[in-house]
Design an enzyme around this catalytic site. Structure first.
Site, mmCIF file in Angstrom:
data_model
loop_
_atom_site.group_PDB
_atom_site.id
_atom_site.type_symbol
_atom_site.label_atom_id
_atom_site.label_comp_id
_atom_site.label_asym_id
_atom_site.label_seq_id
_atom_site.Cartn_x
_atom_site.Cartn_y
_atom_site.Cartn_z
ATOM 1 N N HIS A 20 -10.120 3.306 -0.525
ATOM 2 C CA HIS A 20 -10.210 2.819 0.544
ATOM 3 C C HIS A 20 -11.124 1.605 0.776
ATOM 4 O O HIS A 20 -12.339 1.668 1.282
ATOM 5 C CB HIS A 20 -11.071 4.108 1.566
ATOM 6 C CG HIS A 20 -10.240 4.293 2.748
ATOM 7 N ND1 HIS A 20 -10.666 4.713 4.127
ATOM 8 C CD2 HIS A 20 -8.915 4.105 2.903
ATOM 9 C CE1 HIS A 20 -10.058 4.588 5.146
ATOM 10 N NE2 HIS A 20 -8.715 4.492 4.423
ATOM 11 N N HIS A 47 0.700 -1.286 -0.184
ATOM 12 C CA HIS A 47 -0.020 -0.174 -0.110
ATOM 13 C C HIS A 47 0.724 1.226 -0.205
ATOM 14 O O HIS A 47 0.559 2.201 -0.868
ATOM 15 C CB HIS A 47 -0.781 0.089 1.335
ATOM 16 C CG HIS A 47 -2.033 0.940 1.223
ATOM 17 N ND1 HIS A 47 -3.055 1.041 0.353
ATOM 18 C CD2 HIS A 47 -2.044 2.367 1.932
ATOM 19 C CE1 HIS A 47 -3.955 2.324 0.629
ATOM 20 N NE2 HIS A 47 -3.106 2.725 1.746
#
Length: 734
Positions: free
Chosen positions: A88, A42
């Site tokens: 998200h 990430h």
């Protein structure tokens, strides 16, 4: 350190050995935690960075490309647009309201960190089947409420986006949020920690235990154990963010700021080491000074917390009190926690005790980079070669059209955007659902910004390279239909586990296709987000490389919308109908097939379509313009009728079977309408440009009548509107 503790943190044995070599010793728990989040996929892009280098990232319009908090483009007159999109996904799949809300909060901070005032939000959402899955309805409801709750409270309009539904997203929804801001070029701020001796300050909300290891959580597949990681989902406070936004923008204008960074994924760890790494400096911080809202927090928890509404500020030495005064005015804390150093190290103290000391670049630039194995998926050949010639003839074209109009992926998204305050700030001049892209005025000028998000993930599933090309081309086409010149792209690349060769092949090929389209259409990439590991129980979501695009309208008085407007206006198809059904919603919704090759696309012809359409709009010759996309020609015409609440008379005599002609999704097509007295001018321009076109009919009446060879559609616009506008509401209320 206990045996192989690093594996629990998502690090491999080889990566742990690299860390030991970089430190010339074994890391302690705090240092290991910092490496684990910064070396997660990430934060590090360790599996994707080499592929991302294919993207074009420069051009005369680019003021800031990848590497900062957000990209920046020149929009003339000393002004700039700042924008970015991020995901998200995993937090939203576990806790949909807060997952989506904090996604909004995080992307807003990326924009005002650069000194820009956010003026609009867009989203790109993916869920499972609404009709078959209670869980999908729960996630959809929670995500939309979270986006609305945060955006409405902070006073930034959510002006557009897209929503798709497919079973592959049932357990792993995708929530991608884009934000756009405006700034004077002279006020642009950067996220660098320059100037040894300058104070480092934590500002905004206090640090808590929410979101710890959120970056690691986003870098693994979802499973039954994911529910136990609910604490990794942060909790947002939009009212606090509004105060932080105003304080930061006021601070930047004082000139007291050297650098500023949002505490997003990996929190204080990422913001500090990234700022130091960019500047080639170091940072020393005393974590005992960091304000916290919970007692007994360990240094590990403080450094890895992802509590929201926090920023790291490097101020000019001697201006600490002035900075504090600005934040106190807005009811916020601003605390000096350390200083910039010239040694290149991240040094963390707890009072007088050193608890971590790591080279800043070891956390960022010296992360391992991988070239995963890539193999074409086994399903692809069979899916592409499926024999579509055996499909039965359509028995009732009108009923088929109504069925497609009520398919959630095509149907009106009013259920979504009715929950958003899309007019707050009074910049929105084209509301959601009125055109192919949202349009925002730039106050004090005649100019406007058009913006959109786009990706047909079914195309990418069936041909990642071509699907990637089409994602960029269709986003640009959306802007063109409003009269905007496309300028640049931000992307959010959502894929499964990159360690699986088939997934990485999808990713690599999609990026290649997107890169080619960006090059030819002159829309460089300014940055974005890669979201891997979107899988549940070993099954990946459809590959979904979402394109966010921004374009410029020189005169908003010339803005065009999709609705048919005037009786007797002439309807013209720009582009060419082809006998193509592969990857269409018609195949999926009517026949249950994810098959065939996606429609062909010629990017040079696409560019010609763009230039010619912009020429027509600039000359004031068009009453409406609408991209032909999901559902094909019949759906596009229907949407123009529904939007204008007026009918149309259409004649289609091409020698193409009805299914392909009406519902095929051939690319590079736009439906336009023009007043009768301007038709000759329009046709002359089209002929001189060498652009294929076909006069289809005229606007008028209360029905849509489409006549072909051996078939006919005759539907009242009111009936179509009812099916189109109420489809999602009916499913959500069932």
């Amino acid at each position: 350190m206990k045996e192989a503790q690093w594996r629990e943190f998502g690090l491999t044995d080889q990566e742990y050995e690299m860390i030991v070599r970089l430190l010339e010793r074994e890391p302690n728990d705090v240092e290991l935690g910092m490496f684990s989040v910064m070396w997660s996929e990430h934060c590090s892009y360790k599996n994707s960075k080499n592929v991302l280098r294919n993207f074009p990232t420069s051009g005369p319009q680019i003021l800031q490309g990848p590497g900062e908090n957000a990209g920046i483009i020149d929009i003339g007159d000393g002004q700039a647009a700042v924008f970015k999109i991020e995901s998200h996904n995993h937090p939203s799949a576990i806790e949909p309201y807060q997952g989506a809300a904090t996604g909004v909060g995080g992307i807003i901070r990326d924009i005002f960190t650069m000194g820009a005032r956010p003026i609009a939000l867009l989203d790109s959402l993916r869920f499972g089947s609404l009709s078959k899955s209670k869980k999908s309805r729960f996630l959809f409801n929670g995500v939309v409420a979270g986006i609305a709750g945060y955006g409405n409270c902070i006073g930034i309009p959510t002006v557009g986006g897209e929503v798709y539904f497919h079973p592959s997203y049932e357990d792993n929804c995708l929530v991608n949020v884009m934000c756009i801001g405006l700034i004077e070029q002279k006020d642009i701020a950067k996220g660098t920690a320059a100037g040894p001796g300058n104070p480092v300050m934590v500002v905004g909300a206090r640090t808590g235990r929410d979101g710890i290891h959120g970056a690691t959580f986003a870098s693994e597949e979802l499973s039954e154990a994911s529910e136990e990681k609910r604490p990794a989902v942060q909790v947002g406070d939009p009212f606090m963010e509004k105060l932080l936004l105003e304080a930061c923008l006021e601070l930047i204008k004082t000139g007291y700021v050297v650098g500023m960074q949002d505490m997003g994924a990996a929190g204080l760890t990422s913001s500090s080491c990234e700022m130091a790494s960019r500047a080639g400096t170091g940072i020393e911080m005393d974590i005992a000074r960091i304000p916290r809202r919970e007692t007994g927090m360990t240094p590990y928890e403080i450094m890895l917390s992802e509590s929201q509404e926090r920023m790291l500020v490097v101020a000019k030495k001697g201006k600490e009190n002035e900075v504090k005064a600005i934040f106190e005015k807005w009811g916020l804390e601003a605390v000096v926690v350390g200083q910039v150093t010239d040694d290149g190290f991240m040094t963390l103290l707890d009072g007088d005790k050193i608890i971590a000391r790591i080279p800043a670049k070891a956390l960022t630039e010296e992360c391992p980079m991988y070239e995963p194995e890539a193999t074409e998926p086994a399903y692809l050949a069979k899916a592409q070669q499926h024999d579509l010639s055996t499909l039965p003839e359509i028995e009732d074209c009108g009923q088929t059209l109504l069925a497609l109009l009520s398919t959630p992926t095509i149907a009106s998204k009013e259920w979504v955007f009715r929950q958003y305050d899309y007019m707050v700030g009074i910049n929105t001049i084209v509301a959601p659902g009125s055109a192919d892209a949202a349009v925002l005025r730039i106050k004090g000028t005649k100019k406007g910004l058009a913006c959109t998000t786009d990706c047909n993930s079914r195309y990418v599933y069936l041909d990642p390279y071509r699907g990637g090309q089409i994602a960029v081309a269709e986003a640009a086409r959306n802007l063109i239909c409003t009269g905007a010149k496309p300028l640049a792209v931000t992307d959010c690349l959502n894929f499964g586990n990159p360690e699986k060769p088939e997934i990485f092949w999808q990713f690599r090929e999609a990026v290649k296709g997107m890169s080619e389209a960006c090059n030819i259409l002159d829309t460089p990439v300014t940055g974005g987000n890669v979201s891997f590991y979107n899988e549940t129980k070993g099954e990946a979501v459809f590959p979904t490389p979402v394109v966010g695009m921004v374009g410029l309208i020189d005169d908003i008085a010339k803005t065009v919308t999709m609705d048919f407007k005037n009786e007797d206006d002439i309807i013209i198809l720009l582009g060419q109908n082809k006998d193509e059904l592969g990857g269409s919603v018609f195949l999926s919704s009517i026949h249950g097939l994810e098959a065939g090759k996606p429609p062909e696309i010629d990017l040079q012809k696409e560019k010609l379509l763009h230039l010619t359409t912009l020429n027509l709009i600039d000359r004031g010759l068009l009453s409406s313009a609408h991209d032909c996309a999901e559902g094909g020609l019949a759906v596009a015409i229907s949407e123009c009728c529904i939007s204008g609440r007026i009918g149309a008379e259409i004649l289609l005599t091409e020698g193409i079977k009805a299914a392909s002609l009406l519902f095929g999704e051939s690319q590079s097509r736009i439906i336009v309408s023009t007043p009768k007295e301007k038709v000759d001018q329009v046709l002359n321009i089209l002929s001189n440009a060498g652009l294929p076109y076909k006069v289809l009919g005229n606007v008028g009446g209360k029905e849509l009548n489409i006549t072909g060879t051996g078939w006919k559609i005759r539907l009242e616009v009111a009936v179509m509107e009812d099916k189109y506008r109420e489809a999602i509401s009916c499913l959500m209320n069932s």
